[in-house]
Design a protein around this motif. Structure first.
Motif, mmCIF file in Angstrom:
data_model
loop_
_atom_site.group_PDB
_atom_site.id
_atom_site.type_symbol
_atom_site.label_atom_id
_atom_site.label_comp_id
_atom_site.label_asym_id
_atom_site.label_seq_id
_atom_site.Cartn_x
_atom_site.Cartn_y
_atom_site.Cartn_z
ATOM 1 N N PHE A 155 -8.792 -10.276 0.940
ATOM 2 C CA PHE A 155 -8.346 -10.885 -0.314
ATOM 3 C C PHE A 155 -8.723 -10.014 -1.516
ATOM 4 C CE2 PHE A 155 -7.737 -14.474 2.433
ATOM 5 C CZ PHE A 155 -6.698 -15.182 1.843
ATOM 6 N N GLY A 156 -9.893 -9.361 -1.437
ATOM 7 C CA GLY A 156 -10.284 -8.451 -2.509
ATOM 8 C C GLY A 156 -9.346 -7.257 -2.595
ATOM 9 N N MET A 157 -9.031 -6.697 -1.445
ATOM 10 C CA MET A 157 -8.153 -5.519 -1.380
ATOM 11 C C MET A 157 -6.760 -5.814 -1.933
ATOM 12 S SD MET A 157 -7.915 -2.289 -0.118
ATOM 13 C CE MET A 157 -9.049 -2.021 1.235
ATOM 14 N N ILE A 158 -6.164 -6.941 -1.544
ATOM 15 C CA ILE A 158 -4.774 -7.245 -1.917
ATOM 16 C C ILE A 158 -4.666 -7.809 -3.330
ATOM 17 C CG2 ILE A 158 -2.724 -8.596 -1.344
ATOM 18 C CD1 ILE A 158 -3.365 -6.271 0.609
ATOM 19 N N PHE A 159 -5.508 -8.780 -3.690
ATOM 20 C CA PHE A 159 -5.370 -9.427 -5.000
ATOM 21 C C PHE A 159 -5.849 -8.538 -6.150
ATOM 22 C CE2 PHE A 159 -4.461 -13.175 -2.561
ATOM 23 C CZ PHE A 159 -3.641 -13.923 -3.406
ATOM 24 N N LEU A 160 -6.749 -7.616 -5.855
ATOM 25 C CA LEU A 160 -7.169 -6.653 -6.886
ATOM 26 C C LEU A 160 -6.311 -5.385 -6.831
ATOM 27 C CD1 LEU A 160 -11.072 -6.966 -6.565
ATOM 28 C CD2 LEU A 160 -9.577 -8.028 -8.278
ATOM 29 N N GLU A 161 -5.338 -5.382 -5.920
ATOM 30 C CA GLU A 161 -4.402 -4.270 -5.724
ATOM 31 C C GLU A 161 -5.126 -2.940 -5.453
ATOM 32 O OE1 GLU A 161 -1.501 -4.127 -8.860
ATOM 33 O OE2 GLU A 161 -0.610 -6.030 -8.248
ATOM 34 N N LEU A 162 -6.246 -3.038 -4.733
ATOM 35 C CA LEU A 162 -6.992 -1.834 -4.367
ATOM 36 C C LEU A 162 -6.280 -1.061 -3.256
ATOM 37 C CD1 LEU A 162 -10.615 -3.348 -4.298
ATOM 38 C CD2 LEU A 162 -9.533 -2.059 -6.144
ATOM 39 N N ASN A 163 -5.379 -1.757 -2.535
ATOM 40 C CA ASN A 163 -4.665 -1.096 -1.438
ATOM 41 C C ASN A 163 -3.693 -0.017 -1.930
ATOM 42 O OD1 ASN A 163 -3.263 -3.502 -2.439
ATOM 43 N ND2 ASN A 163 -1.674 -2.986 -0.956
ATOM 44 N N GLU A 168 -0.194 4.574 -6.786
ATOM 45 C CA GLU A 168 0.582 3.610 -7.585
ATOM 46 C C GLU A 168 1.998 4.109 -7.860
ATOM 47 O OE1 GLU A 168 -3.773 3.041 -8.846
ATOM 48 O OE2 GLU A 168 -2.435 4.718 -8.366
ATOM 49 N N GLU A 169 2.118 5.381 -8.204
ATOM 50 C CA GLU A 169 3.424 5.923 -8.559
ATOM 51 C C GLU A 169 4.387 5.870 -7.375
ATOM 52 O OE1 GLU A 169 5.426 9.998 -10.424
ATOM 53 O OE2 GLU A 169 3.238 9.782 -10.377
ATOM 54 N N VAL A 183 3.192 -4.154 3.826
ATOM 55 C CA VAL A 183 1.761 -3.864 3.815
ATOM 56 C C VAL A 183 1.608 -2.377 3.517
ATOM 57 C CG1 VAL A 183 -0.382 -3.943 5.129
ATOM 58 C CG2 VAL A 183 1.371 -5.670 5.524
ATOM 59 N N PHE A 184 1.079 -2.066 2.343
ATOM 60 C CA PHE A 184 1.017 -0.675 1.884
ATOM 61 C C PHE A 184 -0.426 -0.281 1.599
ATOM 62 C CE2 PHE A 184 0.913 2.543 -1.435
ATOM 63 C CZ PHE A 184 1.886 3.458 -1.023
ATOM 64 N N PHE A 185 -0.800 0.957 1.988
ATOM 65 C CA PHE A 185 -2.139 1.478 1.713
ATOM 66 C C PHE A 185 -2.051 2.905 1.198
ATOM 67 C CE2 PHE A 185 -3.204 -1.827 4.821
ATOM 68 C CZ PHE A 185 -4.291 -2.422 4.208
ATOM 69 N N GLY A 190 -6.488 3.165 2.911
ATOM 70 C CA GLY A 190 -6.046 3.203 4.303
ATOM 71 C C GLY A 190 -7.167 3.597 5.245
ATOM 72 N N VAL A 191 -7.934 4.605 4.843
ATOM 73 C CA VAL A 191 -9.094 5.040 5.647
ATOM 74 C C VAL A 191 -10.142 3.932 5.694
ATOM 75 C CG1 VAL A 191 -11.019 6.675 5.766
ATOM 76 C CG2 VAL A 191 -8.721 7.499 5.206
ATOM 77 N N LEU A 192 -10.360 3.270 4.551
ATOM 78 C CA LEU A 192 -11.339 2.176 4.480
ATOM 79 C C LEU A 192 -10.930 1.016 5.386
ATOM 80 C CD1 LEU A 192 -13.940 1.225 3.069
ATOM 81 C CD2 LEU A 192 -12.502 0.214 1.285
#
Length: 334
Positions: A155-163, A168-169, A183-185, A190-192
């Protein structure tokens, strides 16, 4: 060419499969979902109902079955529509909730597998101190970690858009579109994700099962040596120990084989995709996600169907005997 959304310039492209192909895919995926739900529900009912099964190990299996049941109930149906239609009809907020829940439950299932391997290690390699080391409190801590760490991570990864951090570009220009839910990393996320959800728990499983096998082999040889010393039923005892050794090797091979076959392709693609400029086709990624889901389908077969108590519990559930008085006190373990 058909689109998922009315605004064609920013819409995702809908799949162009024929109706027969779609019907076949829906049928296969519904079969996987139903098998996942039924198999894990039987495990949940068995461990919950029969008092003889209220052991620390079985509560860990019960928790894993709950995770896998929720994956089949809350995640797979929506993933099925996305995989077949290549469109997401459930809104952007629910896309984030679905993706987070997907990552959380898939990771939690793998965490449970890892902790089950630790439980089996102490049961096989240190049986005299097993009850002292693996108490119900220890199992509850294992269950808490298996649920909480994946939940915070997902939830932290997706809702904070850390993935999408660092990519971003690429994501907003070439991947993101209205009516999609991929599902994008990026490279670092992705390594994490690979390390947290697969590599670390998978390595723990591999090392522990490898050690269990060789300790079991050593124990079998010790029994053989003792038999040779006393010359009592030597041939028969050797046959039994060799049979146990083969059975242990077969069981551990199935456990690791199912896990690696189901999850390894998806995580390898997830971690390599950013480094090959996202050239892995989305359709292949979808296929590999479903291969990963199959691990939750096979878990009750691997961890419960091999146990005699489960077959007895299954028979009682199917015959409706669990509704009889004092059925929870029935002896399933010999």
């Amino acid at each position: 060419m058909s689109f998922c959304h009315d605004v064609i310039n920013v819409s995702c492209v809908k799949s162009n499969w024929s109706n027969d192909t779609r019907a076949t895919l829906y049928s296969l995926m519904v079969l996987v979902i139903l098998t996942t739900l039924v198999g894990n529900l039987i495990v949940i009912i068995s461990v919950s109902h029969f008092k003889q099964l209220h052991t620390p190990t079985n509560w860990l299996i019960h928790s894993m079955a709950t995770v896998d049941f929720l994956l089949g109930c809350l995640v797979m149906p929506y993933s099925m529509v996305r995989s077949v239609e290549h469109c997401w009809y459930f809104g952007e907020v629910f896309c984030k909730i679905h993706t987070s829940t997907d990552i959380m439950l898939s990771s939690a299932s793998i965490f449970h597998l890892s902790f089950i391997s630790i439980d089996r290690y102490y049961a096989v390699c240190d049986p005299l101190r097993y009850k002292a080391r693996i108490s119900i409190l220890v199992i509850l801590v294992m269950i808490f970690i298996s649920w909480s760490v994946p939940a915070i991570f997902a939830f932290g990864m997706i809702f904070l858009e850390l993935n999408v951090k660092g990519a971003e570009e690429i994501y907003y220009k070439h991947v993101h579109c209205i009516g999609g839910c991929s599902v994008f990393f990026g490279k670092t996320p992705g390594v994490l994700a690979f390390m947290t959800s697969f590599y670390i728990p998978g390595s723990i499983m591999l090392c522990i099962y490898y050690r269990i096998y060789f300790i079991a082999k050593r124990q079998a040889r010790s029994i053989n040596n003792a038999n040779q010393k006393f010359q009592i039923g030597l041939e028969e005892k050797n046959g039994i120990s060799q049979s146990k050794e083969r059975k242990a090797a077969k069981t551990l091979g199935i456990v690791m084989g199912v896990f690696l076959i189901c999850w390894c392709p998806f995580f390898v693609c997830t971690v390599t995709d950013p480094f090959v400029e996202y050239t892995i086709p989305p359709t292949l990624n979808d296929v590999l996600i479903w291969f990963g889901y199959l691990n939750s389908t096979f878990n009750p077969m691997v961890y419960a169907f091999f146990y005699p108590w489960f077959r007895r519990a299954l028979k009682m559930i199917l015959l409706g005997n669990i509704f009889q008085k004092d059925s929870s006190r029935c002896k399933l373990l010999s």
